[in-house]
Scaffold this motif. Structure first.
Motif, PDB file in Angstrom:
ATOM      1  N   LEU A   1       2.527   4.708  -2.752  1.00 23.72           N
ATOM      2  CA  LEU A   1       2.555   5.506  -3.978  1.00 23.72           C
ATOM      3  C   LEU A   1       3.854   5.224  -4.716  1.00 23.72           C
ATOM      4  O   LEU A   1       4.895   5.009  -4.092  1.00 23.72           O
ATOM      5  CB  LEU A   1       2.496   7.011  -3.661  1.00 23.72           C
TER       6      LEU A   1
ATOM      7  N   GLU B   1      -5.158   2.271 -18.735  1.00 28.57           N
ATOM      8  CA  GLU B   1      -4.019   3.113 -18.355  1.00 28.57           C
ATOM      9  C   GLU B   1      -2.702   2.360 -18.541  1.00 28.57           C
ATOM     10  O   GLU B   1      -2.505   1.304 -17.942  1.00 28.57           O
ATOM     11  CB  GLU B   1      -4.141   3.560 -16.898  1.00 28.57           C
TER      12      GLU B   1
ATOM     13  N   ASP C   1      -2.189   0.412  -9.250  1.00 30.55           N
ATOM     14  CA  ASP C   1      -3.649   0.558  -9.206  1.00 30.55           C
ATOM     15  C   ASP C   1      -4.104   1.418 -10.390  1.00 30.55           C
ATOM     16  O   ASP C   1      -4.435   2.588 -10.248  1.00 30.55           O
ATOM     17  CB  ASP C   1      -4.032   1.197  -7.868  1.00 30.55           C
ATOM     18  N   LEU C   2      -4.119   0.807 -11.567  1.00 32.09           N
ATOM     19  CA  LEU C   2      -4.407   1.518 -12.824  1.00 32.09           C
ATOM     20  C   LEU C   2      -5.811   1.185 -13.327  1.00 32.09           C
ATOM     21  O   LEU C   2      -6.307   0.072 -13.098  1.00 32.09           O
ATOM     22  CB  LEU C   2      -3.398   1.113 -13.901  1.00 32.09           C
ATOM     23  N   GLY C   3      -6.416   2.126 -14.042  1.00 30.01           N
ATOM     24  CA  GLY C   3      -7.662   1.848 -14.747  1.00 30.01           C
ATOM     25  C   GLY C   3      -7.408   0.882 -15.901  1.00 30.01           C
ATOM     26  O   GLY C   3      -6.253   0.610 -16.267  1.00 30.01           O
ATOM     27  N   PRO C   4      -8.485   0.375 -16.520  1.00 27.12           N
ATOM     28  CA  PRO C   4      -8.352  -0.720 -17.499  1.00 27.12           C
ATOM     29  C   PRO C   4      -7.475  -0.405 -18.711  1.00 27.12           C
ATOM     30  O   PRO C   4      -6.830  -1.304 -19.245  1.00 27.12           O
ATOM     31  CB  PRO C   4      -9.801  -0.993 -17.922  1.00 27.12           C
TER      32      PRO C   4
ATOM     33  N   GLU D   1       0.864  -1.187   0.000  1.00 28.08           N
ATOM     34  CA  GLU D   1       0.000   0.000   0.000  1.00 28.08           C
ATOM     35  C   GLU D   1       0.893   1.227   0.000  1.00 28.08           C
ATOM     36  O   GLU D   1       1.692   1.403   0.926  1.00 28.08           O
ATOM     37  CB  GLU D   1      -0.909   0.032   1.237  1.00 28.08           C
TER      38      GLU D   1
ATOM     39  N   VAL E   1       1.311   7.076  -9.184  1.00 25.01           N
ATOM     40  CA  VAL E   1       0.325   6.000  -9.290  1.00 25.01           C
ATOM     41  C   VAL E   1       0.167   5.344  -7.923  1.00 25.01           C
ATOM     42  O   VAL E   1       1.156   5.136  -7.214  1.00 25.01           O
ATOM     43  CB  VAL E   1       0.760   4.951 -10.343  1.00 25.01           C
ATOM     44  N   ALA E   2      -1.063   5.024  -7.574  1.00 24.03           N
ATOM     45  CA  ALA E   2      -1.333   4.314  -6.324  1.00 24.03           C
ATOM     46  C   ALA E   2      -0.859   2.869  -6.423  1.00 24.03           C
ATOM     47  O   ALA E   2      -0.904   2.258  -7.494  1.00 24.03           O
ATOM     48  CB  ALA E   2      -2.825   4.356  -6.021  1.00 24.03           C
ATOM     49  N   ILE E   3      -0.404   2.355  -5.285  1.00 24.09           N
ATOM     50  CA  ILE E   3      -0.117   0.921  -5.141  1.00 24.09           C
ATOM     51  C   ILE E   3      -1.139   0.368  -4.150  1.00 24.09           C
ATOM     52  O   ILE E   3      -1.254   0.864  -3.028  1.00 24.09           O
ATOM     53  CB  ILE E   3       1.310   0.687  -4.601  1.00 24.09           C
ATOM     54  N   SER E   4      -1.906  -0.623  -4.605  1.00 20.72           N
ATOM     55  CA  SER E   4      -2.931  -1.229  -3.746  1.00 20.72           C
ATOM     56  C   SER E   4      -2.809  -2.739  -3.856  1.00 20.72           C
ATOM     57  O   SER E   4      -2.669  -3.264  -4.978  1.00 20.72           O
ATOM     58  CB  SER E   4      -4.334  -0.774  -4.184  1.00 20.72           C
TER      59      SER E   4
END
Lengths: 139, 139, 139
Positions: free
Chosen positions: C38, C117, C112-115, C36, C104-107
């Protein structure tokens, strides 16, 4: 370190539009329990933006007109991307001008914004459900 | 996790100008005591930018000329935003091209910049006191 | 808090080009062990970009054509920066449109990217070795 993740969903009824999402982002920060940290707010779609500017309708009209001058929607044939069957080539360009994301400081448990800073979702290919990611990290 | 917050104040005597703030940001990083982390540097005003590029006066002249071509200051009546009594409609557009913020890595206690990277405050509606937020998080 | 740093090196054989670096960035996130947090990905050079958009060759053609309209490479004499002996004045402008960096977020241990991206390195003054910084923070 704490972290928090939430998706905000939008369905802008026109092709293009701007929506003030400052309150939704602020609610995420409160819900996260983070008092000192950073919040990332990014469009998860590549024909949309998240940006910070003024909540003034004349300015939004100016953005709309200016982006249409810099990257016109028509003729559709102007963009090779539209050969794929899409008609949103312009939207991918407009979004680069306005940006994908903002990072905002969190201080004393709140968004650390200047007096006129408001967070917006910018839609350039709407009329369908799209989403924004809010990710908070800090303590 | 450590965090640190500081506001940097500017009063650019002309309407537009660029000021190198790399040293001020670097001082914040040192003061924060963070050795590994991120620093966010953002304009707190919506007619100003923080960006990273070269400290070369010819380039700054090119930016000034180019931004004025893309979003001319005059005629004032060109921008509906100026109907509010403002004359800074163009500044809100120029700032979107140059950006609101930068995020820079902190590694081994220093700004982790490439050899020519310098951090600038970009003013598009000056002649008054305005500020930049520096927020550091890390360890 | 964990942190991780890596430089990615490129040598684009033409003056301009786009290269998909999503896998390299994803590998950094895995290597960092952060689940979790960035990740900051930024060009370390001021004539290059890191941006997120679609991996579609028609769109990349559109970007190339559009950026060349907004900030033409020639005539070289158009840019005062080129009086220094450089011929890359346009590259410093193009890079401002496309941006220096993405966060970019890390989850759950992944980007954690959109489809659609995808992360790109954008080169505007190539034919030499240049690099991108990947910095991960989180837990």
């Amino acid at each position: 370190m704490k972290s928090f993740r939430k998706e905000l969903w939008f369905n802008i009824p026109q092709r293009r539009g701007f929506e003030n999402i400052t309150r939704e982002v602020s609610d995420c920060v409160r819900e996260s329990g983070v008092t000192e940290g950073l919040v990332l707010v990014n469009a998860m779609h590549i024909t949309a933006s998240v940006f910070i500017n003024d909540d003034e309708s004349g300015l939004h009209h100016d953005y709309e007109k200016w982006l249409e001058e810099l990257a016109p929607h028509e003729p559709i044939s102007r963009y090779r991307h539209n050969n794929t069957g899409e008609d949103n080539g312009d939207a991918h360009l407009k979004r680069q001008i306005m940006g994908r994301e903002v990072v905002v400081a969190i201080s004393s448990g709140a968004l650390d914004l200047g007096p006129w800073e408001q967070v917006f979702y910018g839609e350039f290919d709407g009329r369908r459900r799209k989403r924004v990611l809010v990710k908070v990290i800090g303590e």
